[in-house]
Design a protein around this motif. Structure first.
Motif, PDB file in Angstrom:
ATOM      1  N   VAL A  95      18.863  38.610  51.147  1.00 54.30           N
ATOM      2  CA  VAL A  95      19.906  38.122  50.245  1.00 54.30           C
ATOM      3  C   VAL A  95      19.499  36.738  49.745  1.00 54.30           C
ATOM      4  N   LEU A  96      19.415  36.593  48.421  1.00 50.81           N
ATOM      5  CA  LEU A  96      19.114  35.310  47.796  1.00 50.81           C
ATOM      6  C   LEU A  96      20.395  34.785  47.163  1.00 50.81           C
ATOM      7  N   ARG A  97      20.805  33.612  47.613  1.00 47.84           N
ATOM      8  CA  ARG A  97      22.014  32.968  47.076  1.00 47.84           C
ATOM      9  C   ARG A  97      21.615  31.765  46.242  1.00 47.84           C
ATOM     10  N   ILE A  98      22.108  31.727  45.007  1.00 49.61           N
ATOM     11  CA  ILE A  98      21.854  30.598  44.121  1.00 49.61           C
ATOM     12  C   ILE A  98      23.190  30.005  43.698  1.00 49.61           C
ATOM     13  N   ASP A  99      23.327  28.710  43.894  1.00 49.20           N
ATOM     14  CA  ASP A  99      24.532  27.995  43.472  1.00 49.20           C
ATOM     15  C   ASP A  99      24.121  26.889  42.518  1.00 49.20           C
ATOM     16  N   THR A 100      24.635  26.928  41.303  1.00 45.92           N
ATOM     17  CA  THR A 100      24.305  25.907  40.317  1.00 45.92           C
ATOM     18  C   THR A 100      25.221  24.704  40.483  1.00 45.92           C
ATOM     19  N   ALA A 101      24.777  23.573  39.956  1.00 42.49           N
ATOM     20  CA  ALA A 101      25.569  22.348  40.039  1.00 42.49           C
ATOM     21  C   ALA A 101      26.905  22.545  39.337  1.00 42.49           C
ATOM     22  N   ASP A 102      27.976  22.290  40.065  1.00 47.12           N
ATOM     23  CA  ASP A 102      29.338  22.428  39.542  1.00 47.12           C
ATOM     24  C   ASP A 102      29.636  23.841  39.062  1.00 47.12           C
ATOM     25  N   GLY A 103      28.878  24.820  39.574  1.00 46.57           N
ATOM     26  CA  GLY A 103      29.126  26.210  39.200  1.00 46.57           C
ATOM     27  C   GLY A 103      28.813  26.530  37.759  1.00 46.57           C
ATOM     28  N   ALA A 104      27.897  25.760  37.145  1.00 43.70           N
ATOM     29  CA  ALA A 104      27.563  25.948  35.731  1.00 43.70           C
ATOM     30  C   ALA A 104      27.039  27.354  35.485  1.00 43.70           C
ATOM     31  N   ALA A 105      27.425  27.952  34.371  1.00 44.50           N
ATOM     32  CA  ALA A 105      26.981  29.292  34.027  1.00 44.50           C
ATOM     33  C   ALA A 105      25.503  29.278  33.652  1.00 44.50           C
ATOM     34  N   VAL A 106      24.824  30.388  33.936  1.00 43.49           N
ATOM     35  CA  VAL A 106      23.419  30.558  33.553  1.00 43.49           C
ATOM     36  C   VAL A 106      23.384  31.617  32.453  1.00 43.49           C
TER      37      VAL A 106
END
Length: 512
Positions: A95-106
Motif C-alpha cells: 500500500v502506497l499512501r501519498i498525502d499532499t500539502a494541505d490536501g491539494a488536488a493532483v
C-alpha cells in the motif's frame, strides 16, 4: 505464407481465471495456484519442445537492462520477498499512501504538488514513512481521454529510493500506471515479461503492484515502474552536453512541437517527430540527429543491407519488431517508442512502453484480431500509428524474410510462455485486489475508447484475463505460421544468444 484474417468481429467466449476457494484460504490457495500455474506453463513448454524464461539481464553494446536487487542496490541471492519478476508474490499487495500539502488536488500534468509518501508491505523490508516527494499527473490519451477518470501519476522523491527493490539501485523518479483502458490490468506487465526474453532489447522496465491511497482516498490498483530516463540503474548511457556526437536517449513522439533550431530538443525525420530525452545536450544535437536519421531512412529506402547494418543495430531492431508485432502495439508509431544513439556508433531500440492498448485492446487497423500483421503491414505505412522505421525496414528482404523468421523461431514461443506465466502469477496472487479496483472504478462492461466491443463488453476481471490469454495464444499461433522457416534456414541470429533455463537449454520451439 499469409494466414486467413478472421477480423475479430465476433465476441469470443472468455475463460475466467478466478480461483474458487473457501473464505480464509484464498491467499494460501493463490500462492499454491501461482506455483502450479507456472509449473504447468514450464511443463507445457517442455512438451512442446521450447525454451522458457531465463536470466533477466541483457546487454547490447553498452545499452544495459537492469534487474531487481535489494533496496540498497546490491545483488541478493536470498530474495524471498517476491516483488522480483518470476517470484511467487507476497500474500498482501503493498500500500502506497501519498498525502499532499494541505490536501491539494493532483490534477495537472505539468505542475507538481508537494507532499509525502509512506509505503507499507508485509515483510517490512521496504517500508518507509513520510518521505518527501512531489507528484503530478502523467500520460496523454490516459490524461485527456474522455471518461478516463483514473489518472496515472509521476512521482519525484526528494531523495533516491528503490521502491519495493524492483531495480538494482535507488532513483528519485517513478511512475504509477493506472491501466484504466485495460480491464485485465496486466497487458503492460505481460508485454514486459515477453520483452525480458528478447536479449537484443537493451533495457526492459521492472514493475510491481501497489494499492494507492491519495489524500485518504483509495484509488485502486496501480502498476509501479521506473521513469524512462538515462541513469545508472535504467538506461545506462553517458550524458555529455559538451559533445554533439554523444549518447542520446530519443523518443518518437507525434505530439511533440518541432524545435530544430540551435538548442532545440525536437526534430523531424521519416514524417515523425523525435524528442531528445537527455537532461542536457549540445546546442546542435537536434540538427546532428536529424542528419543521422536522414541517412538511416535513405539506407532503408535503398535496401542496402551493408549500409543499414552500419547505421542501426539490426539485432535490437529485430527483437523489438518481434515484440511489437507480437503485442500488436498500436502506439508503436505514435509515441512512447524509445531509441538510443551511441556516441560514434549505431542506433538501437530500447525500453518497450505503453502497451495497455495492445493484445487486442484497440479497435482500428485490425488491432482487435490476433491475425494479420500491423507493424510490418505495408497497407498501414503512412497511417498515424505506423512506425516509419519498421515500415521501411520491413520492405527489406533480408530483414522480414530472413532475420525475423529465424529470430522468431528462437524466442517466439518463449515470449508467449513468459507473457502467460506473468498473467497467471499476478492474477493468482491479486485477483481480490483487481476485483476491488473495479468496485472503485465501476467500468466493467462499459464502453471506453478506443477499445473494441469484444473487450469493453466483458463484465468481469476474470473474463478480461481469459480474453487476454486466449488472444496471446492465438497471436502466437498466427505469427508462428506466418514466419515459418524454410526447410534449410541460414546460420541465424549470431549476436544475441537466446537465454534459457536448464534443463530446456537445447530445446527449440517448432511452429504450430
Amino acid at each position: 505464407m499469409i494466414c486467413e484474417n478472421r477480423g475479430g468481429k465476433t465476441r469470443r467466449e472468455t475463460t475466467s481465471y478466478r480461483p474458487t476457494v473457501g473464505c480464509g484460504k484464498k491467499k494460501r490457495f493463490r500462492r499454491t495456484a501461482a506455483a502450479v500455474l507456472l509449473l504447468l506453463s514450464l511443463l507445457a513448454s517442455s512438451l512442446a519442445g521450447c525454451t522458457y524464461g531465463g536470466s533477466s539481464e541483457n546487454t547490447t553494446d553498452g545499452v544495459k537492462m537492469t534487474t531487481p536487487h535489494d533496496a540498497d542496490g546490491e545483488p541478493d541471492t536470498d530474495y524471498s520477498l517476491g516483488y522480483k519478476k518470476g517470484m511467487i508474490l507476497p500474500d498482501e499487495m503493498p500500500v502506497l499512501r501519498i498525502d499532499t500539502a494541505d490536501g491539494a488536488a493532483v490534477n495537472s500534468k505539468t505542475e507538481y504538488v508537494s507532499g509525502s509518501a509512506s509505503l507499507d508491505e508485509q515483510t517490512g523490508r521496504f517500508c518507509f514513512s513520510e518521505r518527501g516527494l512531489s507528484v503530478r499527473c502523467r500520460g496523454n490519451w490516459t490524461y485527456w481521454g474522455t471518461g478516463y477518470a483514473k489518472k496515472s501519476y509521476r512521482l519525484k522523491f526528494d531523495s533516491k529510493v528503490n521502491l519495493l527493490g524492483i531495480e538494482r539501485g535507488a532513483s528519485k523518479n517513478w511512475v504509477l500506471l493506472a491501466n484504466f483502458a485495460d480491464r485485465s490490468l496486466v497487458r503492460t506487465a505481460a508485454a514486459f515479461a515477453a520483452a525480458g526474453v528478447a536479449t537484443g532489447i537493451g533495457y526492459v522496465p521492472s514493475s510491481a503492484w501497489v494499492r494507492l491511497i491519495l489524500n485518504g482516498r483509495d484509488l485502486g490498483i496501480y502498476q509501479l515502474c521506473g521513469q524512462t530516463q538515462i541513469g545508472k540503474w535504467r538506461i545506462d548511457i553517458s550524458d555529455d552536453p559538451e559533445t554533439v556526437d554523444s549518447d542520446y536517449l530519443i523518443e518518437l513522439d507525434s505530439r511533440a512541437k518541432l524545435s530544430e533550431g540551435t538548442g532545440g530538443d525536437c526534430f523531424e525525420a521519416g514524417g515523425r517527430k523525435f524528442v531528445i530525452k537527455n537532461d542536457a545536450f549540445h546546442p546542435d544535437s537536434a540538427a546532428f540527429l536529424k542528419e543521422y536519421f536522414g541517412r538511416v531512412f535513405a539506407a532503408l529506402k535503398s535496401g542496402d543491407e551493408e549500409e543499414i547494418r552500419s547505421l542501426i543495430d539490426i539485432d535490437s531492431f529485430t527483437d523489438m519488431y518481434i515484440l511489437q508485432e507480437f503485442v500488436k502495439n498500436l502506439d508503436v508509431g505514435w509515441s512512447s517508442f524509445y531509441l538510443v544513439k551511441k556516441a560514434g556508433g549505431k542506433l538501437y531500440l530500447t525500453c518497450p512502453w505503453d502497451m495497455d492498448l495492445g493484445f487486442g485492446n484497440y479497435g482500428a487497423y485490425g488491432g482487435d484480431s490476433p491475425d494479420g500483421l500491423f507493424v510490418g503491414n505495408p497497407d498501414y505505412a503512412g497511417t498515424d500509428n505506423a512506425n516509419p522505421l519498421f515500415s521501411a525496414l520491413c520492405g527489406c528482404d533480408f530483414f522480414i524474410n530472413q532475420k525475423v523468421p529465424e529470430r522468431f523461431s528462437q524466442i517466439g514461443g518463449q515470449m508467449r510462455d513468459a507473457a502467460i506465466a506473468e498473467i497467471e502469477r499476478l492474477y493468482a496472487a491479486y485477483a481480490d485486489e483487481f476485483e476491488d479496483n473495479f468496485r472503485i472504478w465501476q467500468v466493467l462492461g462499459s464502453r471506453v475508447d478506443p477499445c473494441p466491443f469484444a473487450v469493453w463488453s466483458i463484465d468481469s476481471v476474470g473474463g478480461n484475463v481469459g480474453f487476454l490469454v486466449d488472444f496471446i495464444n492465438r497471436r502466437y499461433g498466427y505469427l508462428a505460421e506466418y514466419f515459418a522457416l524454410p526447410e534449410e534456414p541460414s546460420d541465424g541470429f549470431a549476436d544475441a544468444p537466446v537465454r534459457s533455463v536448464p534443463p530446456y537449454e537445447s530445446c527449440k520451439k517448432t511452429a504450430v
